[in-house]
Design an enzyme around this catalytic site. Structure first.
Site, PDB file in Angstrom:
ATOM      1  N   LYS A  46      -1.200   7.776  -9.263  1.00 41.37           N
ATOM      2  CA  LYS A  46      -1.604   8.205  -7.918  1.00 41.37           C
ATOM      3  C   LYS A  46      -1.068   7.167  -6.938  1.00 41.37           C
ATOM      4  CE  LYS A  46      -4.109   8.244  -4.535  1.00 41.37           C
ATOM      5  NZ  LYS A  46      -3.498   7.939  -3.238  1.00 41.37           N
ATOM      6  N   LEU A  50       0.759   6.747   1.869  1.00 39.27           N
ATOM      7  CA  LEU A  50       1.726   6.254   2.859  1.00 39.27           C
ATOM      8  C   LEU A  50       3.103   6.025   2.258  1.00 39.27           C
ATOM      9  CD1 LEU A  50      -0.453   3.626   4.773  1.00 39.27           C
ATOM     10  CD2 LEU A  50       0.225   5.904   5.536  1.00 39.27           C
ATOM     11  N   GLY A  99      -4.741  -2.515  -5.107  1.00 40.23           N
ATOM     12  CA  GLY A  99      -5.031  -2.147  -3.722  1.00 40.23           C
ATOM     13  C   GLY A  99      -6.046  -3.109  -3.140  1.00 40.23           C
ATOM     14  N   SER A 100      -6.747  -2.645  -2.127  1.00 40.09           N
ATOM     15  CA  SER A 100      -7.668  -3.554  -1.427  1.00 40.09           C
ATOM     16  C   SER A 100      -8.928  -3.805  -2.257  1.00 40.09           C
ATOM     17  CB  SER A 100      -8.045  -2.959  -0.079  1.00 40.09           C
ATOM     18  OG  SER A 100      -8.744  -1.749  -0.300  1.00 40.09           O
ATOM     19  N   THR A 103     -11.548  -0.926  -1.876  1.00 38.87           N
ATOM     20  CA  THR A 103     -11.335   0.261  -2.720  1.00 38.87           C
ATOM     21  C   THR A 103     -11.548  -0.090  -4.196  1.00 38.87           C
ATOM     22  OG1 THR A 103      -9.683   0.983  -1.113  1.00 38.87           O
ATOM     23  CG2 THR A 103      -9.713   2.154  -3.203  1.00 38.87           C
ATOM     24  N   GLY A 104     -11.123  -1.275  -4.587  1.00 45.12           N
ATOM     25  CA  GLY A 104     -11.312  -1.706  -5.984  1.00 45.12           C
ATOM     26  C   GLY A 104     -12.774  -1.656  -6.384  1.00 45.12           C
ATOM     27  N   SER A 105     -13.618  -2.065  -5.467  1.00 42.89           N
ATOM     28  CA  SER A 105     -15.043  -2.086  -5.749  1.00 42.89           C
ATOM     29  C   SER A 105     -15.566  -0.642  -5.923  1.00 42.89           C
ATOM     30  CB  SER A 105     -15.707  -2.845  -4.609  1.00 42.89           C
ATOM     31  OG  SER A 105     -17.013  -2.533  -4.487  1.00 42.89           O
ATOM     32  N   LYS A 106     -15.063   0.298  -5.098  1.00 38.93           N
ATOM     33  CA  LYS A 106     -15.479   1.708  -5.235  1.00 38.93           C
ATOM     34  C   LYS A 106     -15.011   2.267  -6.577  1.00 38.93           C
ATOM     35  CE  LYS A 106     -15.148   2.896  -0.374  1.00 38.93           C
ATOM     36  NZ  LYS A 106     -14.238   3.452   0.610  1.00 38.93           N
ATOM     37  N   GLU A 121      -6.145  -5.250  -9.483  1.00 41.05           N
ATOM     38  CA  GLU A 121      -5.264  -6.198  -8.789  1.00 41.05           C
ATOM     39  C   GLU A 121      -5.549  -6.029  -7.303  1.00 41.05           C
ATOM     40  OE1 GLU A 121      -3.300  -8.339 -10.149  1.00 41.05           O
ATOM     41  OE2 GLU A 121      -3.181  -7.621 -12.203  1.00 41.05           O
ATOM     42  N   CYS A 155       0.154  -9.141  -1.281  1.00 37.04           N
ATOM     43  CA  CYS A 155      -1.205  -9.521  -1.704  1.00 37.04           C
ATOM     44  C   CYS A 155      -1.370 -11.028  -1.808  1.00 37.04           C
ATOM     45  CB  CYS A 155      -1.487  -8.883  -3.061  1.00 37.04           C
ATOM     46  SG  CYS A 155      -0.172  -9.158  -4.254  1.00 37.04           S
ATOM     47  N   GLU A 254      -8.356 -10.973   4.738  1.00 37.11           N
ATOM     48  CA  GLU A 254      -6.934 -10.669   4.529  1.00 37.11           C
ATOM     49  C   GLU A 254      -6.404  -9.860   5.710  1.00 37.11           C
ATOM     50  OE1 GLU A 254      -5.935  -7.577   1.601  1.00 37.11           O
ATOM     51  OE2 GLU A 254      -4.446  -8.947   0.783  1.00 37.11           O
TER      52      GLU A 254
HETATM   53  N1  LIG Z   1      -3.100  -8.101  -6.501  1.00 35.51           N
HETATM   54  C1  LIG Z   1      -1.954  -7.466  -6.400  1.00 35.51           C
HETATM   55  O1  LIG Z   1      -1.064  -7.627  -7.232  1.00 35.51           O
HETATM   56  C2  LIG Z   1      -1.691  -6.557  -5.233  1.00 35.51           C
HETATM   57  C3  LIG Z   1      -0.401  -6.026  -5.065  1.00 35.51           C
HETATM   58  C4  LIG Z   1      -0.153  -5.202  -3.966  1.00 35.51           C
HETATM   59  C5  LIG Z   1      -1.170  -4.923  -3.056  1.00 35.51           C
HETATM   60  N2  LIG Z   1      -2.406  -5.455  -3.223  1.00 35.51           N
HETATM   61  C6  LIG Z   1      -3.464  -5.195  -2.214  1.00 35.51           C
HETATM   62  O2  LIG Z   1      -3.410  -3.850  -1.764  1.00 35.51           O
HETATM   63  C7  LIG Z   1      -3.885  -3.743  -0.426  1.00 35.51           C
HETATM   64  C8  LIG Z   1      -2.915  -2.943   0.426  1.00 35.51           C
HETATM   65  O3  LIG Z   1      -2.751  -1.683  -0.118  1.00 35.51           O
HETATM   66  P1  LIG Z   1      -3.487  -0.362   0.440  1.00 35.51           P
HETATM   67  O4  LIG Z   1      -3.786  -0.513   1.889  1.00 35.51           O
HETATM   68  O5  LIG Z   1      -2.664   0.796  -0.027  1.00 35.51           O
HETATM   69  O6  LIG Z   1      -4.869  -0.418  -0.377  1.00 35.51           O
HETATM   70  P2  LIG Z   1      -6.001   0.693  -0.452  1.00 35.51           P
HETATM   71  O7  LIG Z   1      -7.104   0.113  -1.259  1.00 35.51           O
HETATM   72  O8  LIG Z   1      -6.302   1.253   0.876  1.00 35.51           O
HETATM   73  O9  LIG Z   1      -5.303   1.897  -1.285  1.00 35.51           O
HETATM   74  C9  LIG Z   1      -4.758   1.704  -2.558  1.00 35.51           C
HETATM   75  C10 LIG Z   1      -4.743   3.029  -3.312  1.00 35.51           C
HETATM   76  O10 LIG Z   1      -6.080   3.468  -3.530  1.00 35.51           O
HETATM   77  C11 LIG Z   1      -6.226   4.800  -3.105  1.00 35.51           C
HETATM   78  N3  LIG Z   1      -7.636   5.004  -2.718  1.00 35.51           N
HETATM   79  C12 LIG Z   1      -8.205   4.814  -1.505  1.00 35.51           C
HETATM   80  N4  LIG Z   1      -9.540   5.105  -1.564  1.00 35.51           N
HETATM   81  C13 LIG Z   1      -9.802   5.447  -2.849  1.00 35.51           C
HETATM   82  C14 LIG Z   1     -10.985   5.811  -3.557  1.00 35.51           C
HETATM   83  N5  LIG Z   1     -12.173   5.912  -2.944  1.00 35.51           N
HETATM   84  N6  LIG Z   1     -10.904   6.076  -4.888  1.00 35.51           N
HETATM   85  C15 LIG Z   1      -9.709   5.975  -5.523  1.00 35.51           C
HETATM   86  N7  LIG Z   1      -8.548   5.647  -4.914  1.00 35.51           N
HETATM   87  C16 LIG Z   1      -8.600   5.377  -3.592  1.00 35.51           C
HETATM   88  C17 LIG Z   1      -5.224   4.944  -1.989  1.00 35.51           C
HETATM   89  O11 LIG Z   1      -4.920   6.292  -1.744  1.00 35.51           O
HETATM   90  C18 LIG Z   1      -4.043   4.148  -2.560  1.00 35.51           C
HETATM   91  O12 LIG Z   1      -3.312   4.935  -3.473  1.00 35.51           O
HETATM   92  C19 LIG Z   1      -4.014  -5.189   0.064  1.00 35.51           C
HETATM   93  O13 LIG Z   1      -5.373  -5.570   0.037  1.00 35.51           O
HETATM   94  C20 LIG Z   1      -3.209  -5.982  -0.963  1.00 35.51           C
HETATM   95  O14 LIG Z   1      -3.599  -7.312  -1.084  1.00 35.51           O
HETATM   96  C21 LIG Z   1      -2.702  -6.252  -4.293  1.00 35.51           C
HETATM   97  C1  LIG Z   2       2.970  -8.367  -6.574  1.00 38.64           C
HETATM   98  N1  LIG Z   2       3.916  -8.503  -5.432  1.00 38.64           N
HETATM   99  C2  LIG Z   2       3.983  -9.892  -5.039  1.00 38.64           C
HETATM  100  C3  LIG Z   2       5.229  -8.040  -5.824  1.00 38.64           C
HETATM  101  C4  LIG Z   2       3.473  -7.665  -4.344  1.00 38.64           C
HETATM  102  C5  LIG Z   2       2.117  -7.933  -3.900  1.00 38.64           C
HETATM  103  O1  LIG Z   2       1.663  -7.436  -2.894  1.00 38.64           O
END
Ligand SMILES: NC(=O)c1ccc[n+]([C@@H]2O[C@H](COP(=O)([O-])OP(=O)(O)OC[C@H]3O[C@@H](n4cnc5c(N)ncnc54)[C@H](O)[C@@H]3O)[C@@H](O)[C@H]2O)c1
Ligand SMILES: C[N+](C)(C)CC=O
Length: 364
Positions: A46, A50, A99-100, A103-106, A121, A155, A254
């Site tokens: 999934k 965007l 992701g964020s 959302t990770g917590s949800k 992650e 991230c 962040e």
């Molecule tokens: N740790 C890592 O390696 C890493 C790498 C890249 C990005 N990130 C993090 O990702 C974030 C930016 O990405 P974003 O804005 O797309 O994050 P986001 O959490 O808004 O969305 C990530 C994904 O989750 C989906 N999503 C949203 N709500 C959901 C729900 N309730 N249930 C299931 N899926 C849901 C979105 O559609 C998307 O596909 C930043 O916080 C960044 O630090 C972390």
């Molecule tokens: C994992 N990295 C660094 C490639 C993208 C993180 O947002």
């Protein structure tokens, strides 16, 4: 032990849901798709709403090279409508999420209802510590790269600069010079080093972070606005913010944009305290010519990834992932594969003798 033979089987977990963000959309997808398929799982990817197109192309390429139908499936759509049902679906055996943290917590809460394993992650607010013994230009270049590369939409961006008080003036002068030299333009233009941020929403969010920092009493040392030569598009100048306190939003949250905030320190202990003063624990960097000190500091930084005399390089042989609210589980290398395997112990009775426990209970 000639009575029993035990061995361990590693098996694919089953059907895995892979949920990915908009930054590095293809890379973040392949970090999950490749190991999950290599482990023998069937995957449902999934991508972010965007940035879905490259993931659809990836599936097309997989089809062209003969991946059987149903092994890799792409589910496009919004998070609550497509991602959430995937996380709570009883036939999905594991969720791997990038992701964020919100959302990770949800996702973790949804998966918990089914006692489903997750790997997360998540975001970061990573520190970069600059000691007084450094080459100022080299340190300034890494500091600029660590925060402004791809607009800070990383991230692990090292977005909190913790610099020794004895060099702060000279160091910030050099840093401002480095950032003024970053070419901001249409990404198709030759030599471009900084394009627009991803969307109108992100642009507004970044500017709001900057105005909140100002209203809380911080100083915008450099940037903070749209570049003068770019009248349209979601461009933000690389921004350096000083006079920051540890309770300010800009220090704690962040931004995911080209914004660096700065604090000074006088002792190594103080630098570490500032660096670890965060709910996040993804990346951290230390810049010093004293390698013993770098080693000591690396061990005391609460982060999953530590860079010494650099910031951001990332290698597919090394584990990637965070601590604290930056998540858990590791991607890349053998760690990435382990995310998609379950471990089974098989124990076989191999003796010709009858078990005989009722005759001699001391056998076990
Ligand atoms: N740790 C890592 O390696 C890493 C790498 C890249 C990005 N990130 C993090 O990702 C974030 C930016 O990405 P974003 O804005 O797309 O994050 P986001 O959490 O808004 O969305 C990530 C994904 O989750 C989906 N999503 C949203 N709500 C959901 C729900 N309730 N249930 C299931 N899926 C849901 C979105 O559609 C998307 O596909 C930043 O916080 C960044 O630090 C972390
Ligand atoms: C994992 N990295 C660094 C490639 C993208 C993180 O947002």
């Amino acid at each position: 032990m000639e009575t029993f033979k035990s061995y361990v089987l590693k098996e694919p977990i089953g059907v895995v849901g892979l949920i990915t963000p908009w930054n590095y959309p293809l890379l973040m997808a392949t970090w999950k798709v490749a190991p999950s398929l290599a482990a023998g799982c069937a995957a449902i990817l999934k991508p972010s709403e965007l940035a879905s197109i490259t993931c659809l192309e990836l599936a097309e390429v997989c089809r062209e090279v003969g991946l059987p139908p149903g092994v890799l499936n792409i589910l496009t759509g919004l998070g609550p409508e497509a991602g959430a049902p995937l996380a709570s679906h009883p036939d999905v055996d594991k969720i791997a999420f990038t992701g964020s943290s919100a959302t990770g917590s949800k996702i973790m809460a949804a998966a918990a209802q089914m006692v489903k394993p997750v790997s997360l992650e998540l975001g970061g607010k990573s520190p970069i510590i600059v000691f007084e013994d450094v080459d100022l230009d080299k340190a300034a270049e890494w500091t600029a790269f660590g925060c402004f590369w791809t607009n800070g939409q990383i991230c692990s961006a090292t977005s909190r600069l913790i610099v020794h008080e004895n060099i702060v003036r000279e160091f910030l002068d050099r840093l401002v010079k480095w950032t003024k030299n970053i070419k901001i333009s249409d990404p198709f233009e030759e030599g471009c080093r900084l394009g627009p941020v991803v969307s109108g929403g992100q642009y507004e969010k970044v500017l709001k972070f900057i105005s909140t920092a100002k209203s809380e009493g911080a100083t915008i040392l450099s940037g903070g606005v749209r570049p003068e030569h770019l009248k349209k598009g979601f461009f933000v100048e690389p921004t350096i913010i000083t006079d920051v306190t540890t309770s300010m939003q800009i220090w704690r949250e962040e931004v995911f944009g080209p914004v660096l905030c700065v604090k000074t320190f006088s002792t190594e202990e103080e630098a570490l305290e500032l660096a670890n003063d965060t709910h996040y624990g993804l990346g951290a960097a230390v810049i010093s010519n004293d390698l013993e000190r770098c080693d000591r500091v690396s061990k005391n930084l609460q982060a999953g990834i530590v860079w010494v005399n650099c910031s951001q390089p990332c290698f597919c042989q090394a584990p990637w992932g965070g601590n604290k609210r930056s998540g858990f589980g590791r991607e890349l290398g053998e760690w990435g594969l382990d995310n998609y395997l379950s471990v089974k112990q098989v124990t076989q009775y191999v003796s010709d003798e009858p078990w005989g426990w009722y005759r001699s209970p001391s056998k076990l």
